[in-house]
Enzyme design. Structure first.
Site, short mmCIF file in Angstrom:
data_model
loop_
_atom_site.label_atom_id
_atom_site.label_comp_id
_atom_site.label_asym_id
_atom_site.label_seq_id
_atom_site.Cartn_x
_atom_site.Cartn_y
_atom_site.Cartn_z
CG ASP A 140 -2.02 -1.03 1.10
OD1 ASP A 140 -2.41 -1.37 -0.02
OD2 ASP A 140 -2.47 -1.53 2.15
N GLY A 143 -4.94 -2.15 -3.37
CA GLY A 143 -4.86 -1.08 -2.39
C GLY A 143 -6.07 -1.15 -1.50
NE ARG A 144 -5.76 -3.72 4.22
CZ ARG A 144 -5.23 -3.71 5.43
NH1 ARG A 144 -6.02 -3.77 6.46
NH2 ARG A 144 -3.95 -3.66 5.61
#
Length: 197
Positions: A91, A138-139
């Site tokens: 991330d 990408g959380r």
């Protein structure tokens, strides 16, 4: 930590790791999303540490994992167990000025994605009749998508944080995409690549 909570261990030997050599080893080590929140969980860890005479832990992961590292370091200090956190997150959201400008994982992910997106951009420009919509990981953040966009220059990039900040609805986002496609079409460009975080 789930394995640690249950005392679930396996020794790392050259033979057991041979299949993973030079391939990263992430699937060998495994992953876990346990968040240490309760005194009972910490007591379980302390019990496993004491009964197995463990004098050190290395925790590899992102912000949640390194929060667990801090909690464990404080909880296990009196047992003489050293706890070390190794930042690893694609991330790109775990950094600290010049001491940790980027975590490992992010650079590799963005280079691989940039190469793949670059290939698709070349194909789109050759064929000149398709739109490619590419969803990237990408959380909670769009760091990967933004970095890949900076390296590859797609026709359109959707950055999650930007839409949240502007309060866009799904309809607003669809209008944004359609407007970009129509604008490109007015210039004779009926193709393109769009990155979506």
């Amino acid at each position: 930590p789930a394995g640690l909570l249950q005392g679930d261990f396996k020794p790392i030997t050259l033979d057991s790791f041979a299949l993973f050599m030079n391939r990263g080893g992430f699937d060998y080590l495994g992953t876990d999303r346990t968040k240490l929140k309760t005194d009972d969980q910490l007591q379980q860890v302390r019990s496993v540490i004491q009964s197995n005479q463990i004098d050190g832990l290395v925790i590899i992961g992102g912000d949640d994992s390194n929060t667990n590292t801090l909690v464990l370091a404080e909880s296990l200090y009196d047992l003489g167990c050293m706890v070390v956190g190794v930042p690893k997150t694609i991330d790109g959201d775990l950094r600290y000025e010049s001491l940790l400008p980027i975590s490992f994982g992010f650079d590799t992910a963005t280079k691989v994605y940039s190469q793949l997106v670059g290939n698709i951009l070349q194909d789109a420009q050759s064929v000149k009749k398709y739109w490619h919509f590419i969803k990237l990981m990408g959380r909670d953040t769009s760091h990967i998508t933004l970095e890949v966009a900076l390296q590859t220059k797609p026709a359109l990039t959707l950055i999650t944080e930007e839409f949240i900040e502007k309060g866009y609805s799904l309809e607003d986002i669809l209008d944004y995409i359609c407007d970009a496609i129509i604008k490109r079409s007015s210039h004779g460009l009926n193709y393109g690549v769009m990155l979506v975080a």
